[in-house]
Design an enzyme around this catalytic site. Sequence first.
Site, PDB file in Angstrom:
ATOM      1  N   ASN A   7       2.972 -10.664  -6.558  1.00  0.00           N
ATOM      2  CA  ASN A   7       2.425 -10.158  -5.301  1.00  0.00           C
ATOM      3  C   ASN A   7       1.424 -11.211  -4.827  1.00  0.00           C
ATOM      4  O   ASN A   7       0.331 -11.321  -5.369  1.00  0.00           O
ATOM      5  CB  ASN A   7       1.736  -8.811  -5.544  1.00  0.00           C
ATOM      6  CG  ASN A   7       1.266  -8.176  -4.245  1.00  0.00           C
ATOM      7  OD1 ASN A   7       1.328  -8.793  -3.180  1.00  0.00           O
ATOM      8  ND2 ASN A   7       0.787  -6.943  -4.332  1.00  0.00           N
ATOM      9  N   ARG A  88       6.984  -9.155  -3.898  1.00  0.00           N
ATOM     10  CA  ARG A  88       6.693  -8.080  -2.945  1.00  0.00           C
ATOM     11  C   ARG A  88       6.505  -8.710  -1.564  1.00  0.00           C
ATOM     12  O   ARG A  88       5.710  -9.634  -1.410  1.00  0.00           O
ATOM     13  CB  ARG A  88       5.417  -7.350  -3.365  1.00  0.00           C
ATOM     14  CG  ARG A  88       4.948  -6.385  -2.324  1.00  0.00           C
ATOM     15  CD  ARG A  88       3.787  -5.533  -2.795  1.00  0.00           C
ATOM     16  NE  ARG A  88       3.473  -4.575  -1.773  1.00  0.00           N
ATOM     17  CZ  ARG A  88       2.312  -4.550  -1.104  1.00  0.00           C
ATOM     18  NH1 ARG A  88       1.365  -5.418  -1.380  1.00  0.00           N
ATOM     19  NH2 ARG A  88       2.119  -3.662  -0.172  1.00  0.00           N
ATOM     20  N   HIS A 176       4.996   0.751   2.241  1.00  0.00           N
ATOM     21  CA  HIS A 176       4.999   1.465   0.949  1.00  0.00           C
ATOM     22  C   HIS A 176       6.411   1.955   0.591  1.00  0.00           C
ATOM     23  O   HIS A 176       6.564   2.851  -0.232  1.00  0.00           O
ATOM     24  CB  HIS A 176       4.097   2.727   0.964  1.00  0.00           C
ATOM     25  CG  HIS A 176       2.628   2.464   0.931  1.00  0.00           C
ATOM     26  ND1 HIS A 176       1.716   3.380   1.397  1.00  0.00           N
ATOM     27  CD2 HIS A 176       1.924   1.402   0.483  1.00  0.00           C
ATOM     28  CE1 HIS A 176       0.496   2.886   1.252  1.00  0.00           C
ATOM     29  NE2 HIS A 176       0.583   1.688   0.711  1.00  0.00           N
ATOM     30  N   ARG A 235      -8.809   2.483   6.691  1.00  0.00           N
ATOM     31  CA  ARG A 235      -8.068   2.522   7.964  1.00  0.00           C
ATOM     32  C   ARG A 235      -8.158   3.901   8.608  1.00  0.00           C
ATOM     33  O   ARG A 235      -8.158   4.921   7.913  1.00  0.00           O
ATOM     34  CB  ARG A 235      -6.583   2.197   7.747  1.00  0.00           C
ATOM     35  CG  ARG A 235      -6.335   0.821   7.246  1.00  0.00           C
ATOM     36  CD  ARG A 235      -4.821   0.525   7.209  1.00  0.00           C
ATOM     37  NE  ARG A 235      -4.581  -0.643   6.381  1.00  0.00           N
ATOM     38  CZ  ARG A 235      -3.745  -0.655   5.334  1.00  0.00           C
ATOM     39  NH1 ARG A 235      -3.044   0.413   5.012  1.00  0.00           N
ATOM     40  NH2 ARG A 235      -3.599  -1.752   4.633  1.00  0.00           N
ATOM     41  N   GLU A 378       5.287   0.209  -8.652  1.00  0.00           N
ATOM     42  CA  GLU A 378       5.953  -0.684  -7.706  1.00  0.00           C
ATOM     43  C   GLU A 378       6.490  -1.935  -8.395  1.00  0.00           C
ATOM     44  O   GLU A 378       7.539  -2.451  -8.018  1.00  0.00           O
ATOM     45  CB  GLU A 378       4.979  -1.052  -6.576  1.00  0.00           C
ATOM     46  CG  GLU A 378       4.801   0.126  -5.629  1.00  0.00           C
ATOM     47  CD  GLU A 378       3.671  -0.042  -4.629  1.00  0.00           C
ATOM     48  OE1 GLU A 378       2.513   0.165  -5.028  1.00  0.00           O
ATOM     49  OE2 GLU A 378       3.939  -0.384  -3.474  1.00  0.00           O
TER      50      GLU A 378
END
Length: 390
Positions: A7, A88, A176, A235, A378
């Site tokens: 990642n 990713r 996601h 956020r 993930e």
Amino acid sequence: MTVLVINSGSSSLKYQLVNPETGDAIASGLVERIGENSSLLKHSYGAQEVNLEAPVHDHSEALAKVLELFDQVGPALSEAGIVAVGHRVVQGGSYFSSAAIIDDRVRDLIEELAPLAPLHNPAHLKGIDVARELIKVPNVAVFDTAFFQGLPAAAATYALDKEVAAKYSIRRYGAHGTSHQFVSAAVADFLGTEELKQVVLHLGNGASASAVVNGKAVDTSMGLTPLEGLVMGTRTGDIDPAAVFHLSRVGGMSTDEIDTLFNKQSGLKGLTGDNDMRAVRSRATEGDADARLALDVVVHRLVKYVGSYTAVMGGLDTLTFTAGIGENDAELRAEVCERLAFMGVKLDADANAVRSMETRVISTEDSAVKVLVVPTNEELAIARQAMSLL
Ligand code: ADP
């Protein structure tokens, strides 16, 4: 056989060496503050952990140092059995509805999509370019948007002038997706049937909801970017876009200032000053009014999404909580489920209180909807997708 999952961020490189068959994370680590005078490196293998501070000028040097750490700390590269590198990638746009082996064309498409994910795709490319150069096995891109490429047009389309939308590629891409796909598949596996109307709530620093019918996503809360939807660590989630016009015209704020405000200074952080749910939860327990209001806003938004997705799907068989908050915050799960009692949701308080890394049902036998907690993974999802492409 293992997959090295990477990642890559603008100044960081995180990695995990995964056995896609057993699901074991064999080694993991990260390089942070790449390009600064003093970068941090961490590598863990079994009981051994190494922490170093050293200047790392760019991603190429970062990966070279990581490969050295594999040889010094283990597992040695000659014995690690790496058959693929899985990357990713946040934005796959309309090009990718599944993972892809990275050749020059795929690489260029990821670059072309950078305007839709300016913070992420260019940073991923740094990791992709150096991995392709330094590790001579197939490199695979796994896109966070891919699971949502098949959304029905009614869910993916904004009611915007269609020529403007087409010209600027404005639609709902979601994010996601790797987690929502992994978790919804794990629920189907656990219950022994794919024929389910599912809502998955991925509640971490970033948070998103998805509606999944018989294994296919039919709606999701993130949109053109990960800003839309649920209340997150920093956020806003859903907000009237006219707030942008107002802040610009009346507040004199620039586009970049509003972007930072909405993405980095809002959500839990904006409402309480803390972006970490544990801190917000403990402040609420002590009677802090800001923290309590923030939790009320979080729960209200979650209940709204579960209700609307139930209507979209014409019913609900399973409601699943995942990611840092979803897996750990039993009180939040209880608050959401209490508000869904009208739909026949009944939580088993004892099962909900159990802390575990296992997939588990936390609703009562007679609940109309099965409520589950499923740990997301993930890295394993990326490793498995990479393997299945080979
Ligand atoms: P990321 O999106 O960075 O991968 P995570 O999935 O790790 O995020 O989730 C991070 C969030 O999980 C933080 O808000 C953290 O406070 C929250 N969290 C972790 N453990 C708990 C807990 N026991 N109770 C409440 N929240 C928790």
